[in-house]
Design a protein around this motif. Structure first.
Motif, mmCIF file in Angstrom:
data_model
loop_
_atom_site.group_PDB
_atom_site.id
_atom_site.type_symbol
_atom_site.label_atom_id
_atom_site.label_comp_id
_atom_site.label_asym_id
_atom_site.label_seq_id
_atom_site.Cartn_x
_atom_site.Cartn_y
_atom_site.Cartn_z
ATOM 1 N N UNK A 105 -6.477 -0.204 -23.502
ATOM 2 C CA UNK A 105 -5.479 -1.274 -23.364
ATOM 3 C C UNK A 105 -6.097 -2.663 -23.251
ATOM 4 N N UNK A 106 -7.416 -2.717 -23.229
ATOM 5 C CA UNK A 106 -8.135 -3.965 -22.933
ATOM 6 C C UNK A 106 -7.633 -5.164 -23.743
ATOM 7 N N UNK A 107 -7.430 -5.013 -25.016
ATOM 8 C CA UNK A 107 -7.035 -6.124 -25.892
ATOM 9 C C UNK A 107 -5.529 -6.173 -26.144
ATOM 10 N N UNK A 108 -4.763 -5.384 -25.427
ATOM 11 C CA UNK A 108 -3.323 -5.291 -25.706
ATOM 12 C C UNK A 108 -2.516 -6.012 -24.615
ATOM 13 N N UNK A 109 -1.693 -6.986 -25.021
ATOM 14 C CA UNK A 109 -0.893 -7.712 -24.024
ATOM 15 C C UNK A 109 0.269 -6.883 -23.465
ATOM 16 N N UNK A 110 0.809 -5.958 -24.263
ATOM 17 C CA UNK A 110 1.930 -5.127 -23.816
ATOM 18 C C UNK A 110 1.381 -3.991 -22.954
ATOM 19 N N UNK A 111 1.734 -3.997 -21.681
ATOM 20 C CA UNK A 111 1.253 -2.967 -20.758
ATOM 21 C C UNK A 111 2.403 -2.093 -20.248
ATOM 22 N N UNK A 112 3.563 -2.153 -20.944
ATOM 23 C CA UNK A 112 4.718 -1.350 -20.544
ATOM 24 C C UNK A 112 4.415 0.139 -20.691
ATOM 25 N N UNK A 113 4.881 0.887 -19.700
ATOM 26 C CA UNK A 113 4.634 2.325 -19.700
ATOM 27 C C UNK A 113 5.754 3.012 -18.928
ATOM 28 N N UNK A 114 5.812 4.318 -19.080
ATOM 29 C CA UNK A 114 6.724 5.099 -18.247
ATOM 30 C C UNK A 114 6.109 6.451 -17.959
ATOM 31 N N UNK A 115 6.400 6.932 -16.761
ATOM 32 C CA UNK A 115 6.091 8.308 -16.406
ATOM 33 C C UNK A 115 7.329 9.131 -16.723
ATOM 34 N N UNK A 116 7.120 10.286 -17.324
ATOM 35 C CA UNK A 116 8.227 11.185 -17.652
ATOM 36 C C UNK A 116 7.901 12.568 -17.112
ATOM 37 N N UNK A 117 8.821 13.118 -16.341
ATOM 38 C CA UNK A 117 8.689 14.481 -15.833
ATOM 39 C C UNK A 117 9.858 15.303 -16.335
ATOM 40 N N UNK A 118 9.555 16.502 -16.807
ATOM 41 C CA UNK A 118 10.598 17.478 -17.129
ATOM 42 C C UNK A 118 10.363 18.685 -16.233
ATOM 43 N N UNK A 119 11.416 19.075 -15.510
ATOM 44 C CA UNK A 119 11.391 20.275 -14.686
ATOM 45 C C UNK A 119 12.201 21.332 -15.417
ATOM 46 N N UNK A 120 11.609 22.512 -15.556
ATOM 47 C CA UNK A 120 12.275 23.632 -16.208
ATOM 48 C C UNK A 120 12.527 24.707 -15.158
ATOM 49 N N UNK A 121 13.771 25.105 -15.013
ATOM 50 C CA UNK A 121 14.172 26.124 -14.030
ATOM 51 C C UNK A 121 14.523 27.419 -14.744
ATOM 52 N N UNK A 122 13.872 28.503 -14.342
ATOM 53 C CA UNK A 122 14.188 29.842 -14.844
ATOM 54 C C UNK A 122 14.824 30.588 -13.692
ATOM 55 N N UNK A 123 16.163 30.754 -13.723
ATOM 56 C CA UNK A 123 16.900 31.334 -12.599
ATOM 57 C C UNK A 123 17.967 32.292 -13.101
ATOM 58 N N UNK A 124 17.926 33.509 -12.587
ATOM 59 C CA UNK A 124 18.927 34.527 -12.931
ATOM 60 C C UNK A 124 19.093 34.692 -14.444
ATOM 61 N N UNK A 125 17.967 34.633 -15.158
ATOM 62 C CA UNK A 125 17.993 34.846 -16.602
ATOM 63 C C UNK A 125 18.401 33.619 -17.409
ATOM 64 N N UNK A 126 18.662 32.516 -16.751
ATOM 65 C CA UNK A 126 19.054 31.281 -17.449
ATOM 66 C C UNK A 126 17.957 30.239 -17.332
ATOM 67 N N UNK A 127 17.897 29.362 -18.327
ATOM 68 C CA UNK A 127 16.897 28.304 -18.360
ATOM 69 C C UNK A 127 17.603 26.953 -18.422
ATOM 70 N N UNK A 128 17.231 26.046 -17.510
ATOM 71 C CA UNK A 128 17.781 24.692 -17.502
ATOM 72 C C UNK A 128 16.634 23.712 -17.342
ATOM 73 N N UNK A 129 16.802 22.505 -17.894
ATOM 74 C CA UNK A 129 15.773 21.471 -17.724
ATOM 75 C C UNK A 129 16.397 20.209 -17.125
ATOM 76 N N UNK A 130 15.555 19.477 -16.401
ATOM 77 C CA UNK A 130 15.959 18.243 -15.728
ATOM 78 C C UNK A 130 14.859 17.213 -15.977
ATOM 79 N N UNK A 131 15.256 15.999 -16.365
ATOM 80 C CA UNK A 131 14.272 14.968 -16.717
ATOM 81 C C UNK A 131 14.366 13.783 -15.769
ATOM 82 N N UNK A 132 13.206 13.266 -15.394
ATOM 83 C CA UNK A 132 13.126 12.060 -14.584
ATOM 84 C C UNK A 132 12.165 11.076 -15.239
ATOM 85 N N UNK A 133 12.555 9.810 -15.271
ATOM 86 C CA UNK A 133 11.724 8.774 -15.884
ATOM 87 C C UNK A 133 11.583 7.607 -14.912
#
Length: 191
Positions: A105-133
């Motif tokens: 990033x040394x020569x780049x003026x744009x330093x915008x970033x984001x952390x992204x997490x996806x949680x995947x739940x395997x419960x009672x035979x079902x799969x669901x996902x949840x995202x946080x940014x």
């Protein structure tokens, strides 16, 4: 209710345990006898989260959830992304990763970033996902000694401190993992 959190990262485990309500017993991989590296071979953050949860369910039989997190930096075409933990190589060294990112990033003026997490739940035979940014920017140098991973170089929008300078409670409130786990908890509380 009892759930396995499919991670070997003790920092992540500690962070998530503080978010899960007391009526849900959280088991670590160690507690279920899983000592191997759970595969993460998908090309997306969501794909890795799903793969890890399915692996634990298939090989150990437990209901579980897994997460995968990536740091996405605008000026680097959203790198390191899915390769965040191994950005500087297979040794998975946080300082090496941060040094490489800061160098790229040394020569780049744009330093915008984001952390992204996806949680995947395997419960009672079902799969669901949840995202946080959590959106923010990459600092010019490392600051703080709390947290882990890229926390010393990530400053969330609206704050003047990095994730490594703020306390865990605040990080959980505003951070990507906290947001994704809050959605998971909200869903579990409806059951």
């Amino acid at each position: 209710m009892q759930l396995v959190f499919a991670t070997n990262n003790l920092n992540k485990l500690k962070e998530v345990q503080s978010l899960i309500p007391d009526h849900i017993k959280l088991l670590s991989l160690k507690e279920i006898g899983c000592f191997e590296d759970v595969p993460e071979t998908q090309n997306t953050i969501k794909g890795n989260a799903i793969q890890k949860a399915e692996y634990i369910k298939e090989h150990y039989g437990y209901d579980c959830f897994a997460d995968d997190t990536g740091l996405e930096v605008e000026a680097l075409n959203n790198e390191p992304g899915v390769f965040s933990a191994r950005y500087a190589g297979p040794q998975r060294d946080a300082n090496d990763n941060m040094d490489l990112l800061l160098n790229n990033l040394k020569e780049k003026p744009n330093r915008n970033a984001q952390f992204k997490t996806v949680v995947s739940l395997h419960l009672n035979g079902n799969l669901k996902t949840f995202t946080g940014i959590c959106k923010g920017e990459i600092t010019l140098d490392k600051k703080g000694n709390q947290g882990f991973g890229y926390d010393p170089i990530f400053m969330p929008n609206g704050y003047t401190e990095t994730f490594a300078e703020i306390d865990l409670k605040l990080k959980n409130e505003i951070g990507h993992r906290g947001k994704a786990v809050a959605k998971l908890v909200e869903f579990l509380n409806t059951l």
